[in-house]
Scaffold this motif. Structure first.
Motif, mmCIF file in Angstrom:
data_model
loop_
_atom_site.group_PDB
_atom_site.id
_atom_site.type_symbol
_atom_site.label_atom_id
_atom_site.label_comp_id
_atom_site.label_asym_id
_atom_site.label_seq_id
_atom_site.Cartn_x
_atom_site.Cartn_y
_atom_site.Cartn_z
ATOM 1 N N ASP A 122 -9.457 15.875 9.025
ATOM 2 C CA ASP A 122 -8.641 16.794 8.222
ATOM 3 C C ASP A 122 -7.167 16.837 8.616
ATOM 4 O OD1 ASP A 122 -10.932 17.518 6.744
ATOM 5 O OD2 ASP A 122 -11.507 18.937 8.318
ATOM 6 N N ILE A 123 -6.559 15.646 8.774
ATOM 7 C CA ILE A 123 -5.122 15.581 8.995
ATOM 8 C C ILE A 123 -4.445 16.079 7.719
ATOM 9 C CG2 ILE A 123 -3.166 14.051 9.458
ATOM 10 C CD1 ILE A 123 -5.249 12.073 10.641
ATOM 11 N N GLU A 124 -3.501 16.977 7.855
ATOM 12 C CA GLU A 124 -2.783 17.498 6.690
ATOM 13 C C GLU A 124 -1.612 16.565 6.388
ATOM 14 O OE1 GLU A 124 -1.724 21.621 7.268
ATOM 15 O OE2 GLU A 124 -3.625 21.976 8.298
ATOM 16 N N THR A 125 -1.602 16.016 5.155
ATOM 17 C CA THR A 125 -0.549 15.080 4.758
ATOM 18 C C THR A 125 0.036 15.481 3.410
ATOM 19 O OG1 THR A 125 -1.880 13.514 3.465
ATOM 20 C CG2 THR A 125 -1.916 13.243 5.869
ATOM 21 N N VAL A 184 0.861 -1.172 0.000
ATOM 22 C CA VAL A 184 0.000 0.000 0.000
ATOM 23 C C VAL A 184 0.906 1.233 0.000
ATOM 24 C CG1 VAL A 184 -0.222 0.033 2.519
ATOM 25 C CG2 VAL A 184 -1.979 1.083 1.140
ATOM 26 N N GLY A 185 0.516 2.247 -0.740
ATOM 27 C CA GLY A 185 1.303 3.476 -0.821
ATOM 28 C C GLY A 185 0.395 4.690 -0.784
ATOM 29 N N GLY A 186 0.995 5.863 -0.849
ATOM 30 C CA GLY A 186 0.237 7.106 -0.899
ATOM 31 C C GLY A 186 -0.603 7.353 0.344
ATOM 32 N N ALA A 187 -1.790 7.904 0.120
ATOM 33 C CA ALA A 187 -2.688 8.246 1.223
ATOM 34 C C ALA A 187 -3.115 7.016 2.017
ATOM 35 C CB ALA A 187 -3.914 8.979 0.692
ATOM 36 N N GLN A 188 -3.261 5.872 1.336
ATOM 37 C CA GLN A 188 -3.644 4.641 2.043
ATOM 38 C C GLN A 188 -2.558 4.214 3.021
ATOM 39 O OE1 GLN A 188 -4.485 2.070 -1.357
ATOM 40 N NE2 GLN A 188 -6.605 1.921 -0.621
ATOM 41 N N ARG A 189 -1.301 4.371 2.634
ATOM 42 C CA ARG A 189 -0.194 4.025 3.533
ATOM 43 C C ARG A 189 -0.195 4.920 4.764
ATOM 44 N NH1 ARG A 189 3.991 6.382 5.232
ATOM 45 N NH2 ARG A 189 3.865 7.995 3.663
ATOM 46 N N ILE A 190 -0.390 6.214 4.546
ATOM 47 C CA ILE A 190 -0.412 7.154 5.666
ATOM 48 C C ILE A 190 -1.570 6.822 6.605
ATOM 49 C CG2 ILE A 190 -0.686 9.567 6.330
ATOM 50 C CD1 ILE A 190 0.712 10.285 3.637
ATOM 51 N N ARG A 191 -2.763 6.594 6.043
ATOM 52 C CA ARG A 191 -3.929 6.245 6.865
ATOM 53 C C ARG A 191 -3.660 4.961 7.657
ATOM 54 N NH1 ARG A 191 -7.865 6.902 3.547
ATOM 55 N NH2 ARG A 191 -8.814 8.659 4.592
ATOM 56 N N GLN A 192 -3.097 3.963 7.005
ATOM 57 C CA GLN A 192 -2.822 2.696 7.672
ATOM 58 C C GLN A 192 -1.807 2.885 8.797
ATOM 59 O OE1 GLN A 192 -2.399 -1.149 5.512
ATOM 60 N NE2 GLN A 192 -0.264 -1.023 6.195
ATOM 61 N N GLN A 193 -0.753 3.655 8.553
ATOM 62 C CA GLN A 193 0.265 3.852 9.584
ATOM 63 C C GLN A 193 -0.264 4.669 10.767
ATOM 64 O OE1 GLN A 193 3.850 5.260 7.651
ATOM 65 N NE2 GLN A 193 4.392 3.189 7.031
ATOM 66 N N GLY A 195 -2.625 15.013 0.756
ATOM 67 C CA GLY A 195 -3.884 15.720 0.912
ATOM 68 C C GLY A 195 -4.504 15.415 2.271
ATOM 69 N N PRO A 196 -5.683 16.000 2.526
ATOM 70 C CA PRO A 196 -6.306 15.808 3.839
ATOM 71 C C PRO A 196 -6.856 14.393 4.025
ATOM 72 C CG PRO A 196 -7.718 17.133 2.433
ATOM 73 C CD PRO A 196 -6.445 16.905 1.676
ATOM 74 N N LEU A 197 -6.721 13.877 5.254
ATOM 75 C CA LEU A 197 -7.237 12.554 5.618
ATOM 76 C C LEU A 197 -8.028 12.666 6.909
ATOM 77 C CD1 LEU A 197 -4.127 10.198 5.256
ATOM 78 C CD2 LEU A 197 -6.055 10.344 3.719
ATOM 79 N N VAL A 239 4.296 10.074 12.086
ATOM 80 C CA VAL A 239 4.060 9.206 10.931
ATOM 81 C C VAL A 239 4.584 9.908 9.680
ATOM 82 C CG1 VAL A 239 2.288 8.137 9.472
ATOM 83 C CG2 VAL A 239 2.061 8.069 11.968
ATOM 84 N N PRO A 240 5.455 9.238 8.908
ATOM 85 C CA PRO A 240 5.975 9.857 7.686
ATOM 86 C C PRO A 240 4.852 10.281 6.737
ATOM 87 C CG PRO A 240 7.197 7.865 8.193
ATOM 88 C CD PRO A 240 6.019 7.906 9.132
ATOM 89 N N GLY A 241 4.913 11.520 6.277
ATOM 90 C CA GLY A 241 3.904 12.050 5.362
ATOM 91 C C GLY A 241 2.877 12.931 6.041
ATOM 92 N N VAL A 242 2.827 12.933 7.370
ATOM 93 C CA VAL A 242 1.883 13.784 8.101
ATOM 94 C C VAL A 242 2.524 15.140 8.338
ATOM 95 C CG1 VAL A 242 0.630 14.124 10.278
ATOM 96 C CG2 VAL A 242 0.694 11.869 9.212
#
Length: 120
Positions: free
Chosen positions: A106-109, A24-33, A112-114, A80-83
């Protein structure tokens, strides 16, 4: 920003139809981490006992400090990397059930926002 092993909705390793592990990469990776970070108890991971959320020590205690909890959540999620930023933290604590719902709108990454919500 990188890749991570994908987890399924039960937080087990996701396996494709060919029985290969999935990435998983991108926004999905950030959300998962972020989700993994918020679901891990302090000291739970044997390779790094200092990693995790201090649920027993600071959150699921009698008369917890809401400000301290919000600051802990913000600090852990910012690691978390990317946040980039965690502008809001909504915490609902059920003291009788010893459970908490943590919602981060609205976490800024970098992607984009998550919005992430976990129940612990």
């Amino acid at each position: 920003m990188g890749w991570d092993l994908k987890l399924d909705n039960k937080h087990d390793l996701a396996v494709g139809t060919d029985q290969d592990l999935m990435l998983v990469g991108g926004a999905q990776r950030i959300r998962q981490q972020i989700t993994v970070t918020l679901l891990t108890f302090l000291g739970e991971w044997f390779l790094d006992q200092s990693w995790g959320m201090p649920y027993f020590e600071k959150i699921m205690v009698k008369a917890p400090s809401r400000v301290e909890i919000e600051n802990l959540v913000r600090a852990k999620v910012r690691d978390v990397p990317g946040v980039k930023a965690v502008p809001a933290v909504d915490i609902q604590i059920d003291a009788l059930a010893r459970r908490a719902r943590i919602t981060l709108p609205d976490i800024e990454t970098d992607e984009g926002p998550l919005t992430v919500s976990v129940i612990q």
